[in-house]
Design a protein around this motif. Structure first.
Motif, PDB file in Angstrom:
ATOM      1  N   LEU A   1      31.231  61.075  26.656  1.00  0.00           N
ATOM      2  CA  LEU A   1      30.524  62.181  26.012  1.00  0.00           C
ATOM      3  C   LEU A   1      29.214  62.506  26.722  1.00  0.00           C
ATOM      4  O   LEU A   1      28.820  63.659  26.829  1.00  0.00           O
ATOM      5  N   ALA A   2      28.537  61.481  27.184  1.00  0.00           N
ATOM      6  CA  ALA A   2      27.258  61.683  27.862  1.00  0.00           C
ATOM      7  C   ALA A   2      26.940  60.445  28.663  1.00  0.00           C
ATOM      8  O   ALA A   2      27.407  59.349  28.358  1.00  0.00           O
ATOM      9  N   ARG A   3      26.156  60.639  29.681  1.00  0.00           N
ATOM     10  CA  ARG A   3      25.694  59.490  30.473  1.00  0.00           C
ATOM     11  C   ARG A   3      24.241  59.710  30.857  1.00  0.00           C
ATOM     12  O   ARG A   3      23.831  60.832  31.186  1.00  0.00           O
ATOM     13  N   GLY A   4      23.478  58.650  30.776  1.00  0.00           N
ATOM     14  CA  GLY A   4      22.076  58.715  31.146  1.00  0.00           C
ATOM     15  C   GLY A   4      21.819  57.849  32.349  1.00  0.00           C
ATOM     16  O   GLY A   4      21.699  56.628  32.219  1.00  0.00           O
ATOM     17  N   THR A   5      21.756  58.455  33.515  1.00  0.00           N
ATOM     18  CA  THR A   5      21.564  57.672  34.716  1.00  0.00           C
ATOM     19  C   THR A   5      20.186  57.019  34.751  1.00  0.00           C
ATOM     20  O   THR A   5      20.027  55.934  35.305  1.00  0.00           O
ATOM     21  N   GLU A   6      19.187  57.677  34.162  1.00  0.00           N
ATOM     22  CA  GLU A   6      17.839  57.102  34.171  1.00  0.00           C
ATOM     23  C   GLU A   6      17.768  55.821  33.359  1.00  0.00           C
ATOM     24  O   GLU A   6      17.131  54.850  33.762  1.00  0.00           O
ATOM     25  N   CYS A   7      18.430  55.819  32.197  1.00  0.00           N
ATOM     26  CA  CYS A   7      18.350  54.663  31.306  1.00  0.00           C
ATOM     27  C   CYS A   7      19.571  53.761  31.422  1.00  0.00           C
ATOM     28  O   CYS A   7      19.690  52.786  30.672  1.00  0.00           O
ATOM     29  N   ASP A   8      20.510  54.056  32.331  1.00  0.00           N
ATOM     30  CA  ASP A   8      21.662  53.196  32.582  1.00  0.00           C
ATOM     31  C   ASP A   8      22.549  53.040  31.356  1.00  0.00           C
ATOM     32  O   ASP A   8      23.051  51.963  31.068  1.00  0.00           O
ATOM     33  N   LEU A   9      22.724  54.118  30.602  1.00  0.00           N
ATOM     34  CA  LEU A   9      23.566  54.087  29.415  1.00  0.00           C
ATOM     35  C   LEU A   9      24.581  55.219  29.466  1.00  0.00           C
ATOM     36  O   LEU A   9      24.340  56.249  30.101  1.00  0.00           O
ATOM     37  N   ALA A  10      25.702  55.018  28.804  1.00  0.00           N
ATOM     38  CA  ALA A  10      26.707  56.072  28.666  1.00  0.00           C
ATOM     39  C   ALA A  10      27.237  56.048  27.245  1.00  0.00           C
ATOM     40  O   ALA A  10      27.232  55.008  26.583  1.00  0.00           O
ATOM     41  N   MET A  11      27.683  57.197  26.762  1.00  0.00           N
ATOM     42  CA  MET A  11      28.247  57.302  25.420  1.00  0.00           C
ATOM     43  C   MET A  11      29.737  57.611  25.531  1.00  0.00           C
ATOM     44  O   MET A  11      30.142  58.555  26.210  1.00  0.00           O
ATOM     45  N   LEU A  12      30.545  56.786  24.870  1.00  0.00           N
ATOM     46  CA  LEU A  12      31.985  56.934  24.896  1.00  0.00           C
ATOM     47  C   LEU A  12      32.507  57.249  23.498  1.00  0.00           C
ATOM     48  O   LEU A  12      31.900  56.867  22.503  1.00  0.00           O
ATOM     49  N   SER A  13      33.635  57.924  23.445  1.00  0.00           N
ATOM     50  CA  SER A  13      34.250  58.259  22.171  1.00  0.00           C
ATOM     51  C   SER A  13      35.736  57.930  22.232  1.00  0.00           C
ATOM     52  O   SER A  13      36.400  58.185  23.240  1.00  0.00           O
ATOM     53  N   VAL A  14      36.236  57.344  21.168  1.00  0.00           N
ATOM     54  CA  VAL A  14      37.667  57.075  21.019  1.00  0.00           C
ATOM     55  C   VAL A  14      38.172  57.947  19.880  1.00  0.00           C
ATOM     56  O   VAL A  14      37.745  57.798  18.737  1.00  0.00           O
ATOM     57  N   GLU A  15      39.076  58.865  20.169  1.00  0.00           N
ATOM     58  CA  GLU A  15      39.521  59.828  19.165  1.00  0.00           C
ATOM     59  C   GLU A  15      40.571  59.256  18.219  1.00  0.00           C
ATOM     60  O   GLU A  15      40.747  59.752  17.113  1.00  0.00           O
ATOM     61  N   ASN A  16      41.258  58.219  18.642  1.00  0.00           N
ATOM     62  CA  ASN A  16      42.297  57.627  17.801  1.00  0.00           C
ATOM     63  C   ASN A  16      41.647  56.885  16.635  1.00  0.00           C
ATOM     64  O   ASN A  16      40.905  55.907  16.827  1.00  0.00           O
ATOM     65  N   GLU A  17      41.917  57.349  15.421  1.00  0.00           N
ATOM     66  CA  GLU A  17      41.307  56.739  14.236  1.00  0.00           C
ATOM     67  C   GLU A  17      41.747  55.300  14.033  1.00  0.00           C
ATOM     68  O   GLU A  17      41.041  54.502  13.421  1.00  0.00           O
ATOM     69  N   GLU A  18      42.900  54.952  14.530  1.00  0.00           N
ATOM     70  CA  GLU A  18      43.390  53.587  14.377  1.00  0.00           C
ATOM     71  C   GLU A  18      42.463  52.580  15.035  1.00  0.00           C
ATOM     72  O   GLU A  18      42.302  51.455  14.560  1.00  0.00           O
ATOM     73  N   PHE A  19      41.840  53.000  16.123  1.00  0.00           N
ATOM     74  CA  PHE A  19      40.932  52.101  16.836  1.00  0.00           C
ATOM     75  C   PHE A  19      39.732  51.717  15.971  1.00  0.00           C
ATOM     76  O   PHE A  19      39.243  50.593  16.017  1.00  0.00           O
ATOM     77  N   TRP A  20      39.254  52.658  15.158  1.00  0.00           N
ATOM     78  CA  TRP A  20      38.031  52.424  14.395  1.00  0.00           C
ATOM     79  C   TRP A  20      38.291  51.738  13.055  1.00  0.00           C
ATOM     80  O   TRP A  20      37.348  51.353  12.370  1.00  0.00           O
ATOM     81  N   ARG A  21      39.541  51.564  12.691  1.00  0.00           N
ATOM     82  CA  ARG A  21      39.861  50.990  11.390  1.00  0.00           C
ATOM     83  C   ARG A  21      39.350  49.540  11.314  1.00  0.00           C
ATOM     84  O   ARG A  21      39.684  48.696  12.132  1.00  0.00           O
ATOM     85  N   GLY A  22      38.520  49.276  10.346  1.00  0.00           N
ATOM     86  CA  GLY A  22      37.999  47.924  10.152  1.00  0.00           C
ATOM     87  C   GLY A  22      36.726  47.616  10.905  1.00  0.00           C
ATOM     88  O   GLY A  22      36.184  46.521  10.773  1.00  0.00           O
ATOM     89  N   THR A  23      36.213  48.563  11.690  1.00  0.00           N
ATOM     90  CA  THR A  23      34.972  48.303  12.421  1.00  0.00           C
ATOM     91  C   THR A  23      33.765  48.568  11.535  1.00  0.00           C
ATOM     92  O   THR A  23      33.843  49.300  10.551  1.00  0.00           O
ATOM     93  N   GLU A  24      32.663  47.957  11.886  1.00  0.00           N
ATOM     94  CA  GLU A  24      31.414  48.125  11.147  1.00  0.00           C
ATOM     95  C   GLU A  24      30.307  48.518  12.116  1.00  0.00           C
ATOM     96  O   GLU A  24      30.281  48.046  13.251  1.00  0.00           O
TER      97      GLU A  24
END
Length: 551
Positions: free
Chosen positions: A127-150
């Motif tokens: 979704l986004a990447r910050g080269t200055e701060c060495d971070l990236a944002m990822l998204s998983v669209e499959n709802e099954e992946f998020w089931r049970g996460t906190e």
């Protein structure tokens, strides 16, 4: 393949219970996407500023952390599974259209993630990447992946000697690894992967290749940052660095406010400490405060309100000491640029200055720095233009890192390190190589030379060069290079040879897609950069970044 730990799902490790009351503030990340250390190529042995923007097929197109660590994922025991990690990357065949950076990465690279105890892999999108701060944002669209996460709780900025536990997949095995240490130092630190000096937490816990992107926890089980680099030296050991939650929160809030990553702003000035009493007296500074403005970047908004010789005494009401530090927490001080890094692009800052003995208040807008030689390639693909076999491209840091310094020459390297942009959009355009053809006989050995003019017109950037070539009606195309080297081509013969050169070298197009857009003239005059190098690098390499390595 290296694993990248996500920030929005914490491993269920045997930390103390977090239900106990605590006076220190914390926040809970409510974003669905995952945040991980920005992927990149393995570090170069000469300099550890390797970028991952130019994903090349000859390198497999993969992106990932600093190496090591297999396809494991963060742990869960008897509680709900909260862990996830980047498992592996697969190159994809893509039609390279006009892609933004995140779209480009999603087009050429497939990132898959999985949870511990589950063999199923899920596709994640950048979704986004910050080269200055060495971070990236990822998204998983499959709802099954998020089931049970906190959601993972982000803790406060730690104090010195606070215990810290680092989780990741370093070299030495394929399963999850946990190391423990204490916080050794908190200060503004050069980020080896980025182009900024941001707040960093130094720890003595073991951080090795593969730890990059792994979360660091305090004793309450809260995440206090993300492991991302180490300091290697014969004179030091056990020096690792963590991206603190303040930087992570800035990255997240930036995306929330703007729908994309806009970067960390800067003031755009070169400063000098005012420790010497005689120096302060000559500048009519009455007390031990302030820093001297040595140079203002022409493209910075501050250039309209600041000038050489001004003394900055405060920033948004916070006093700046003569050593270039400001108050930090209760009894600490930190580098002045920490204050600017807390702002967002477009924010306004009020500066207290002393100019020729007069105390003044001025305001300026803050924006990310505009580098003459960019550290990253916008859109992921470098711009290029081929004229009669001469391959023109802007000079960038990724290009410099790919080339041997001997082939670039000291003069071009000096421009890359010391010159400043005089207007927005300015570039150093070079001939990287010549594709041999009858039309360019005598020029085939050229390489890594800056082109200054075309038919007497100063070249502003590669888009301007393409425009000059397209609109030229003269019989000859006369290119003037550094040190008065001339290349003269017959315009009609050069145009006729283009198709043959394309076929012979299997090139789909004689120019990158971004150069197909109409050129808009900026009406800025190009200044000769040849002698205006200044006296200090415009990068942060002078701060010892060469010893910082990817974790």
């Amino acid at each position: 393949m290296a694993a990248l730990a996500a920030l929005f799902a914490s491993p269920s490790l045997p930390f103390p219970s977090t239900s106990a009351s605590s006076s220190s503030p914390s926040c809970s990340c409510r974003f669905r996407p995952a945040v991980a250390c920005a992927p990149r190529h393995p570090p170069a042995s000469r300099r550890v500023t390797r970028r991952f923007d130019e994903v090349r097929k000859r390198r497999g197109g993969g992106i990932g952390g600093g190496g090591g660590g297999g396809g494991g994922s963060l742990a869960s025991s008897t509680r709900k599974d909260k862990g996830l990690s980047i498992d592996f990357k697969e190159s994809q065949v893509a039609d390279f259209e006009d892609l933004e950076e995140d779209k480009f990465l999603n087009a050429v690279v497939k990132i898959k993630v999985k949870r511990r105890g589950d063999d199923k892999k899920y596709v994640a999108k950048v979704l986004a990447r910050g080269t200055e701060c060495d971070l990236a944002m990822l998204s998983v669209e499959n709802e099954e992946f998020w089931r049970g996460t906190e959601p993972l709780q982000l803790g406060r900025l730690p104090c010195l000697q606070d215990s810290v536990t680092v989780v990741g997949y370093p070299l030495g095995g394929d399963t999850i690894s946990v190391t423990k240490g204490v916080v050794s130092r908190i200060e503004v630190t050069p980020y080896a992967h980025g182009t900024s000096d941001l707040l960093g937490v130094q720890i003595d816990a073991a951080i090795n290749a593969g730890n990059s992107g792994g979360p660091a926890f305090n004793e309450q089980g809260e995440c206090i940052g993300v492991a991302f680099q180490v300091f290697r030296s014969d004179e030091a050991e056990n020096i690792g660095y963590v991206i603190p939650t303040t930087v992570v929160s800035h990255f997240l809030n930036d995306y929330r406010k703007n729908g994309k990553y806009t970067g960390f702003p800067c003031l755009g000035v070169l400063l000098q400490k005012l420790e010497n009493p005689a120096l302060r007296e000559s500048l009519k500074v009455p007390s031990s405060e302030g820093v001297l403005v040595r140079r203002v970047e022409p493209t910075a908004p501050a250039s309209s309100v600041l000038r050489k010789g001004d003394v900055i005494t405060s920033f948004d009401g916070v006093s700046v000491g003569c050593e270039g530090t400001v108050p930090f927490r209760s009894t600490e001080r930190i580098a002045f640029r920490y204050l600017t890094s807390q702002k967002y692009a477009g924010d306004v800052a009020q500066l207290g200055i002393i100019r020729e003995g007069n105390v003044m208040k001025v305001q300026t807008i803050l924006h990310p720095r505009k580098h003459l030689v960019p550290f990253n390639v916008d859109g992921g693909q470098p711009s290029y233009l081929i004229v009669a076999g001469l391959v023109f491209t802007p000079l960038t840091e990724p290009f410099i890192e790919e080339e041997c310094e001997d082939t670039l020459g000291l003069k071009l390297l000096a421009k890359a390190r010391y010159s400043l942009s005089t207007f927005e959009g300015e570039q150093i355009v070079i001939v990287s190589q010549v594709l041999a053809n009858d039309v360019n006989i005598g020029y085939e050995h050229m390489g890594n030379q800056q082109v200054i003019k075309l038919n007497g017109t100063m070249i502003k950037n590669i888009h301007h060069l393409a425009h000059l070539v397209d609109t030229c009606q003269d019989k000859f195309l006369t290119f003037e290079f550094e040190d008065d080297f001339l290349v003269v081509l017959d315009r009609e013969e050069a145009a006729a040879a283009s198709s043959d050169i394309q076929k012979e070298h299997a090139i789909p197009s004689v120019r990158s897609l971004d150069l197909s857009e109409p050129y808009v003239d900026t009406n800025h005059e190009v200044q000769n950069q040849g002698e205006d190098f200044g006296d200090s690098p415009v990068t942060n390499f002078e701060l010892g970044v060469d010893c910082l390595l990817w974790a």
